[in-house]
Design a protein around this motif. Structure first.
Motif, PDB file in Angstrom:
ATOM      1  N   ASN A   1       0.870  -1.176   0.000  1.00  0.00           N
ATOM      2  CA  ASN A   1       0.000   0.000   0.000  1.00  0.00           C
ATOM      3  C   ASN A   1       0.905   1.223   0.000  1.00  0.00           C
ATOM      4  OD1 ASN A   1      -2.494   1.276   0.039  1.00  0.00           O
ATOM      5  ND2 ASN A   1      -2.438   1.551   2.258  1.00  0.00           N
ATOM      6  N   SER A   2       0.845   2.038  -1.059  1.00  0.00           N
ATOM      7  CA  SER A   2       1.867   3.060  -1.210  1.00  0.00           C
ATOM      8  C   SER A   2       1.339   4.273  -1.955  1.00  0.00           C
ATOM      9  CB  SER A   2       3.063   2.480  -1.983  1.00  0.00           C
ATOM     10  OG  SER A   2       4.028   3.478  -2.249  1.00  0.00           O
ATOM     11  N   THR A   3       1.953   5.438  -1.647  1.00  0.00           N
ATOM     12  CA  THR A   3       1.684   6.640  -2.432  1.00  0.00           C
ATOM     13  C   THR A   3       2.642   6.758  -3.602  1.00  0.00           C
ATOM     14  OG1 THR A   3       3.139   7.947  -1.005  1.00  0.00           O
ATOM     15  CG2 THR A   3       0.790   7.891  -0.438  1.00  0.00           C
ATOM     16  N   SER A   4       3.566   5.809  -3.753  1.00  0.00           N
ATOM     17  CA  SER A   4       4.489   5.798  -4.886  1.00  0.00           C
ATOM     18  C   SER A   4       3.953   4.887  -5.981  1.00  0.00           C
ATOM     19  CB  SER A   4       5.872   5.297  -4.451  1.00  0.00           C
ATOM     20  OG  SER A   4       6.479   6.167  -3.536  1.00  0.00           O
ATOM     21  N   SER A   5       4.473   5.091  -7.171  1.00  0.00           N
ATOM     22  CA  SER A   5       4.261   4.126  -8.242  1.00  0.00           C
ATOM     23  C   SER A   5       5.356   3.078  -8.109  1.00  0.00           C
ATOM     24  CB  SER A   5       4.344   4.814  -9.608  1.00  0.00           C
ATOM     25  OG  SER A   5       4.255   3.861 -10.652  1.00  0.00           O
ATOM     26  N   VAL A   6       4.990   1.882  -7.694  1.00  0.00           N
ATOM     27  CA  VAL A   6       5.970   0.825  -7.423  1.00  0.00           C
ATOM     28  C   VAL A   6       6.249   0.072  -8.715  1.00  0.00           C
ATOM     29  CG1 VAL A   6       6.500  -1.213  -6.043  1.00  0.00           C
ATOM     30  CG2 VAL A   6       5.147   0.649  -5.053  1.00  0.00           C
ATOM     31  N   ASP A   7       7.502   0.138  -9.174  1.00  0.00           N
ATOM     32  CA  ASP A   7       7.876  -0.491 -10.429  1.00  0.00           C
ATOM     33  C   ASP A   7       8.317  -1.928 -10.255  1.00  0.00           C
ATOM     34  OD1 ASP A   7       7.450   1.899 -11.830  1.00  0.00           O
ATOM     35  OD2 ASP A   7       9.467   2.613 -11.367  1.00  0.00           O
ATOM     36  N   TYR A   8       8.940  -2.238  -9.116  1.00  0.00           N
ATOM     37  CA  TYR A   8       9.636  -3.517  -9.031  1.00  0.00           C
ATOM     38  C   TYR A   8       9.811  -3.941  -7.587  1.00  0.00           C
ATOM     39  CZ  TYR A   8      13.201  -6.996 -10.308  1.00  0.00           C
ATOM     40  OH  TYR A   8      13.906  -8.161 -10.492  1.00  0.00           O
ATOM     41  N   LEU A   9       9.553  -5.205  -7.307  1.00  0.00           N
ATOM     42  CA  LEU A   9       9.865  -5.840  -6.033  1.00  0.00           C
ATOM     43  C   LEU A   9      10.646  -7.112  -6.318  1.00  0.00           C
ATOM     44  CD1 LEU A   9       7.675  -3.971  -4.707  1.00  0.00           C
ATOM     45  CD2 LEU A   9       7.042  -5.946  -3.324  1.00  0.00           C
ATOM     46  N   SER A  10      11.693  -7.352  -5.534  1.00  0.00           N
ATOM     47  CA  SER A  10      12.469  -8.568  -5.735  1.00  0.00           C
ATOM     48  C   SER A  10      12.970  -9.074  -4.396  1.00  0.00           C
ATOM     49  CB  SER A  10      13.646  -8.307  -6.673  1.00  0.00           C
ATOM     50  OG  SER A  10      14.377  -9.504  -6.919  1.00  0.00           O
ATOM     51  N   PRO A  11      12.715 -10.350  -4.057  1.00  0.00           N
ATOM     52  CA  PRO A  11      13.168 -10.881  -2.772  1.00  0.00           C
ATOM     53  C   PRO A  11      14.590 -11.443  -2.860  1.00  0.00           C
ATOM     54  CG  PRO A  11      11.788 -12.496  -3.864  1.00  0.00           C
ATOM     55  CD  PRO A  11      11.861 -11.316  -4.794  1.00  0.00           C
ATOM     56  N   TYR A  12      15.376 -11.178  -1.859  1.00  0.00           N
ATOM     57  CA  TYR A  12      16.715 -11.750  -1.720  1.00  0.00           C
ATOM     58  C   TYR A  12      16.774 -12.372  -0.325  1.00  0.00           C
ATOM     59  CZ  TYR A  12      17.811  -9.037  -5.878  1.00  0.00           C
ATOM     60  OH  TYR A  12      17.819  -8.513  -7.152  1.00  0.00           O
ATOM     61  N   LEU A  13      16.185 -13.566  -0.207  1.00  0.00           N
ATOM     62  CA  LEU A  13      15.992 -14.155   1.110  1.00  0.00           C
ATOM     63  C   LEU A  13      17.298 -14.590   1.753  1.00  0.00           C
ATOM     64  CD1 LEU A  13      12.693 -16.187   0.624  1.00  0.00           C
ATOM     65  CD2 LEU A  13      13.019 -13.815   1.320  1.00  0.00           C
ATOM     66  N   LEU A  14      18.283 -14.972   0.956  1.00  0.00           N
ATOM     67  CA  LEU A  14      19.566 -15.343   1.552  1.00  0.00           C
ATOM     68  C   LEU A  14      20.200 -14.155   2.260  1.00  0.00           C
ATOM     69  CD1 LEU A  14      21.118 -17.668  -1.190  1.00  0.00           C
ATOM     70  CD2 LEU A  14      19.964 -18.325   0.930  1.00  0.00           C
ATOM     71  N   SER A  15      19.968 -12.971   1.724  1.00  0.00           N
ATOM     72  CA  SER A  15      20.489 -11.749   2.349  1.00  0.00           C
ATOM     73  C   SER A  15      19.452 -11.083   3.247  1.00  0.00           C
ATOM     74  CB  SER A  15      20.953 -10.759   1.268  1.00  0.00           C
ATOM     75  OG  SER A  15      21.971 -11.335   0.475  1.00  0.00           O
ATOM     76  N   LYS A  16      18.285 -11.698   3.350  1.00  0.00           N
ATOM     77  CA  LYS A  16      17.220 -11.260   4.279  1.00  0.00           C
ATOM     78  C   LYS A  16      16.671  -9.866   3.946  1.00  0.00           C
ATOM     79  CE  LYS A  16      19.165 -13.925   8.154  1.00  0.00           C
ATOM     80  NZ  LYS A  16      20.361 -14.415   7.398  1.00  0.00           N
ATOM     81  N   TYR A  17      16.426  -9.588   2.663  1.00  0.00           N
ATOM     82  CA  TYR A  17      15.801  -8.314   2.336  1.00  0.00           C
ATOM     83  C   TYR A  17      14.944  -8.430   1.083  1.00  0.00           C
ATOM     84  CZ  TYR A  17      19.317  -7.317  -1.338  1.00  0.00           C
ATOM     85  OH  TYR A  17      20.115  -7.348  -2.463  1.00  0.00           O
ATOM     86  N   ILE A  18      14.026  -7.462   0.929  1.00  0.00           N
ATOM     87  CA  ILE A  18      13.227  -7.291  -0.282  1.00  0.00           C
ATOM     88  C   ILE A  18      13.617  -5.950  -0.892  1.00  0.00           C
ATOM     89  CG2 ILE A  18      10.909  -6.960  -1.227  1.00  0.00           C
ATOM     90  CD1 ILE A  18       9.845  -8.789   0.929  1.00  0.00           C
ATOM     91  N   TYR A  19      13.972  -5.984  -2.155  1.00  0.00           N
ATOM     92  CA  TYR A  19      14.359  -4.764  -2.863  1.00  0.00           C
ATOM     93  C   TYR A  19      13.108  -4.115  -3.456  1.00  0.00           C
ATOM     94  CZ  TYR A  19      16.091  -1.978  -6.800  1.00  0.00           C
ATOM     95  OH  TYR A  19      16.317  -0.981  -7.702  1.00  0.00           O
ATOM     96  N   ILE A  20      12.985  -2.794  -3.286  1.00  0.00           N
ATOM     97  CA  ILE A  20      11.806  -2.047  -3.737  1.00  0.00           C
ATOM     98  C   ILE A  20      12.259  -0.897  -4.627  1.00  0.00           C
ATOM     99  CG2 ILE A  20       9.777  -0.720  -3.032  1.00  0.00           C
ATOM    100  CD1 ILE A  20      10.073  -2.081  -0.254  1.00  0.00           C
ATOM    101  N   SER A  21      11.730  -0.826  -5.830  1.00  0.00           N
ATOM    102  CA  SER A  21      11.973   0.303  -6.727  1.00  0.00           C
ATOM    103  C   SER A  21      10.654   1.036  -6.920  1.00  0.00           C
ATOM    104  CB  SER A  21      12.511  -0.174  -8.084  1.00  0.00           C
ATOM    105  OG  SER A  21      12.636   0.914  -8.981  1.00  0.00           O
ATOM    106  N   ALA A  22      10.630   2.312  -6.533  1.00  0.00           N
ATOM    107  CA  ALA A  22       9.386   3.091  -6.575  1.00  0.00           C
ATOM    108  C   ALA A  22       9.680   4.488  -7.096  1.00  0.00           C
ATOM    109  CB  ALA A  22       8.749   3.152  -5.195  1.00  0.00           C
TER     110      ALA A  22
END
Length: 646
Positions: A529-550
Motif C-alpha cells: 500500500n503506497s503513495t508511490s508508483s511501485v515499479d519492481y519488487l524482488s526478494p533476496y531471502l539469503l540476504s534477508k531483504y526485499i528490494y523495492i523500486s518506486a
C-alpha cells in the motif's frame, strides 16, 4: 506454524481502500533527483544521456558530436521539459536548466455492472484535443487507476480493456509456438483474475496541469461466457491449446489457453454478438466454428483438433549455399485462415508444424534488411512438406575496435544497417560478438542484384561516441569492413550540463496491490500500500531483504506499508535507501499472518529501498505457500465484497 487469521486479513484489506481517497499534501518546487536527461542529435545518430544527482545537477559529456540537438528532461509526476541547442564543435559546453511543470494527477476507478471493483484492468488515456493516445496503467486491487506523468491541461477520456500475460502466450501458441507451462498471471492481479466484463470507455473530462482531477468511474458491462473442452481426433483432452475467438460483427479478438484437462473458459470480452472460434495446439489445428453469443449467458462449445500440416526446410544463400541463420519467416494460407511463423537455426533450418490447414500457402522470409517473397507451396492434411529456399544476399563482416583500427575489440557493440536506395529495405540491428567480430547478411530483393547502393552502418558502445559509416555495397558481393569508435571521455565530445528543478503540486494517492514474489523454490504474496508508483519488487531471502523500486513526484513525502508473510521473513525490520536520508519507520504490526511495516521517505524520480529482516526462513515449498495465501486472499475478498453490498 501459527494458525492464520483470515478475518484479520479481511479487515486489513478493507482498511486499504479507506486510504485510497487520501492523497499526499502539495509541496513546493525543488531540485529533481534522478531525473532522466537526454540529448538527441536532430539529424544524426549521436545521443547522450544522464541522470540528475542529489542536487538536481546533470552532465552529459560523451557521444555529442557537432550539430543541432533536442535536449529532454523527464521525471515522474512532471511534464517533460524540451529545449533545443546547437553544438558547433567538440569543445562546446552548453548549460541548459529545466524547471519542469507538474503534470495533472488523474485518479479514477473501474467497477463492474455489479458494483464490485475490477482489478488488473488495462486503462488507456486519450487526449481529446489532439486525438492521440497518451499513456496507460492498470487498476489496483480496489479498481483504482492513477495517471500522474506528462498530462498537460486538456480534455481526456479513458478506455478500459484487459491484457493478460497468458494472452501473449496463447497468441504465440496460435502462431506455432510450443508451450508446456501453466497459464501465468502478472502481480497486478495475482492470484485472482478479473472476468465477467467487457471493455468500456468513459465520458470526456477535464484535467489541469499541477492539479488533481477526478477521473471518471468506468462501469463495465457483463460478459457472456464461452467454454468447453479441447480434444484431439481420438477424444483425448489437449492441454495448453490456444483458443481464439473473433467477433464477426466487430474487431475485437480474445485468446485463452486450455488447462491440463483440456478445458477452456472465455469469461471476458464476450459481447452479445457472433464469434468465430478456433483452437490450435502444437502440431494440431481445428476448423473454425461459429458461436452465437447474442443472447449472453454461458455457451458450451467443444472443439476437436486434427493433425496440422507442416512445412520444413532450409534457407540458404544462392550460389555458395551459406546457411541463413536467425531469419524470420512466416506463412499465410491463400484462403486467409492460417498464419504461422518460425526462425531459422544455426544451420538455416526452419520448421512450422502448427495451425496449417490443407491448401495453397505463401512464405515470406525476412533476412537482413529485406522481406523476400512470396514463395508458394501446397500442403496436405497431416503431411510434412519440405520446402527449401535459396536467397540472394550480401554478407558484411568485420571487427569493431576502440580508439583506432588496431585498438581493443569492443565486444557487444550495437550496429544498425539502413539504406534508402532499395524500396523494400528496412533498418536492421546487429549484435557484435564478445570478441568484437560481427557478421550480417543483407537480403537482396528481386531486381536489385548487381546494383551498387550506399549503406549506412551506425555503431554504438557505452562510453564511446556513436559513429555512422557510409559504404557503397554492390548487391550480391561480400564486404569485410573493420570499424572503430573514439572515446567520449578523451575530449571527442561536447558537453551539456545544468540543473533540473520541478514545480510543486499534489502528492500521489494510496494504491494497493498484491505482488507474487518467487525466490528459489518459494512463492509468496506481499501486500503493498503506497503513495508511490511501485515499479519492481524482488526478494533476496539469503540476504534477508526485499528490494523495492518506486517512483514519485520530487518534493513530496512517500508513504508505504509492506505486508510481509511471517512464514517467509521475521523482524525486527529496518528500511534503508540507496542514498540518504533513509526512510523512517512509522510502525510495525504483526497480526499473526503478516507483519505490516509502515514507513515514510522523500520521493524522487527513482527510489531504491531495501526492507531488511533479521531472519528469512521459508517454511514450505512455493506451491503450498501460494495456495495457502491465495485462499486467505479469496476469503478476505469475499468478506470485503459482502461488506460492500450491505
Amino acid at each position: 506454524m501459527k494458525v492464520k487469521s483470515l478475518s484479520r486479513i479481511a479487515v486489513m484489506l478493507i482498511a486499504f481502500e479507506l486510504a485510497l481517497s487520501t492523497a499526499s499534501p502539495t509541496f513546493g518546487a525543488s531540485g529533481v533527483v534522478s531525473a532522466f536527461v537526454s540529448a538527441q542529435q536532430d539529424e544524426g545518430p549521436s545521443r547522450g544521456y544522464g541522470y540528475t544527482n542529489s542536487s538536481g545537477y546533470y552532465e552529459i559529456g560523451y557521444d555529442l558530436l557537432p550539430g543541432p540537438y533536442t535536449v529532454t528532461a523527464s521525471a515522474f509526476g512532471y511534464i517533460d521539459g524540451v529545449q533545443h541547442t546547437n553544438i558547433s564543435s567538440l569543445l562546446d559546453e552548453k548549460h541548459i536548466d529545466f524547471n519542469l511543470n507538474r503534470s495533472a494527477l488523474i485518479i479514477g476507478k473501474v467497477v463492474g455492472f455489479d458494483g464490485l471493483p475490477v482489478a488488473g484492468a488495462y486503462v488507456r488515456l486519450y487526449n481529446n484535443l489532439t486525438g492521440g493516445y497518451v499513456t496507460y496503467t492498470y487498476t489496483d486491487s480496489a479498481g483504482v487507476y492513477v495517471f500522474a506523468t506528462n498530462i498537460p491541461t486538456g480534455v481526456y477520456h479513458v478506455a478500459v480493456s484487459f491484457e493478460f500475460e497468458f494472452t501473449s502466450v496463447a497468441s504465440q501458441v496460435y502462431s506455432g509456438a510450443n508451450y508446456t507451462g501453466p497459464p501465468t498471471y502478472p502481480h497486478r492481479y495475482a492470484p485472482y483474475l478479473p472476468s465477467g466484463y467487457i471493455s468500456g470507455s468513459s465520458s470526456n473530462f477535464s484535467a489541469v496541469a499541477g492539479q488533481q482531477a477526478a477521473g471518471p468511474t468506468v462501469v463495465l458491462q457483463g460478459s457472456a461466457v464461452i467454454q468447453g473442452t479441447i480434444r484431439d481426433q481420438f477424444g483425448s483432452p489437449v492441454a495448453n491449446a490456444s483458443v481464439y475467438a473473433y467477433n464477426t460483427m466487430g474487431s475485437n479478438y480474445i485468446f485463452v489457453l486450455s488447462g491440463p484437462d483440456g478445458k477452456y473458459r472465455i469469461s471476458y470480452e464476450i459481447a452479445k454478438s457472433v464469434y468465430s472460434l478456433r483452437a490450435i495446439a502444437y502440431g494440431y489445428v481445428s476448423p473454425y466454428v461459429e458461436v452465437d453469443a447474442s443472447a449472453g449467458g454461458i455457451i458450451a462449445q467443444d472443439l476437436t483438433l486434427n493433425r496440422s500440416a507442416s512445412v520444413y526446410g532450409f534457407i540458404r544463400r544462392a550460389g555458395d549455399g551459406l546457411p541463413i541463420t536467425s531469419a524470420y519467416l512466416y506463412t499465410y494460407s491463400l484462403s486467409g485462415v492460417d498464419y504461422a511463423y518460425s526462425y531459422t537455426d544455426g544451420s538455416g533450418y526452419y520448421s512450422i508444424s502448427s495451425g496449417l490447414t490443407p491448401g495453397n500457402h505463401s512464405l515470406y522470409v525476412y533476412v537482413g534488411l529485406a522481406y523476400i517473397g512470396p514463395f508458394y507451396f501446397w500442403l496436405s492434411e497431416g503431411q510434412a512438406t519440405r520446402f527449401d529456399v535459396s536467397l540472394d544476399a550480401s554478407r558484411v563482416t568485420g571487427m569493431v575496435h576502440g580508439d583506432n583500427l588496431t585498438g581493443p575489440a569492443l565486444g557487444y557493440a550495437s550496429m544498425k544497417f539502413s539504406s534508402a536506395h532499395v524500396p523494400s529495405w528496412y533498418s536492421v540491428w546487429g549484435q557484435v560478438q564478445a570478441d568484437g567480430t560481427y557478421s550480417v547478411l543483407l537480403g537482396i530483393p528481386s531486381g536489385y542484384m548487381g546494383m551498387t547502393v550506399p549503406v549506412n552502418i551506425t555503431v554504438s558502445h557505452y562510453g564511446y561516441n556513436t559513429r555512422t559509416f557510409t559504404v557503397n555495397l554492390t548487391l550480391g558481393t561480400d564486404l569485410n569492413l573493420d570499424l572503430y569508435l573514439t572515446k567520449g571521455e578523451l575530449g571527442a565530445s561536447a558537453k551539456v550540463e545544468g540543473f533540473v528543478s520541478g514545480a510543486g503540486g499534489p502528492g500521489m494517492p494510496f494504491t494497493f496491490n498484491w505482488w507474487r514474489l518467487t525466490f528459489d523454490n518459494y512463492t509468496f504474496m506481499v501486500g503493498m500500500n503506497s503513495t508511490s508508483s511501485v515499479d519492481y519488487l524482488s526478494p533476496y531471502l539469503l540476504s534477508k531483504y526485499i528490494y523495492i523500486s518506486a517512483r514519485g513526484p520530487e518534493g513530496t513525502v512517500g508513504h508505504m506499508t509492506v505486508w510481509v508473510p511471517d512464514s517467509v521473513m521475521q523482524g525486527p525490520f529496518t528500511v534503508v535507501s540507496r542514498t540518504p536520508p533513509y526512510p523512517t519507520i512509522v510502525s510495525v504490526t504483526d497480526n499473526g499472518t503478516y507483519t505490516a511495516v509502515e514507513f515514510t521517505y522523500f520521493e524522487h524520480n527513482y527510489n531504491y529501498m531495501y526492507l531488511y529482516s533479521t531472519s528469512a526462513v521459508p517454511e514450505f515449498p512455493g506451491v503450498a505457500l501460494l495456495a495457502a495465501l491465495g485462499s486467505a486472499f479469496f476469503v478476505s475478498m469475499l468478506v470485503e465484497r459482502r461488506l460492500r453490498l450491505q
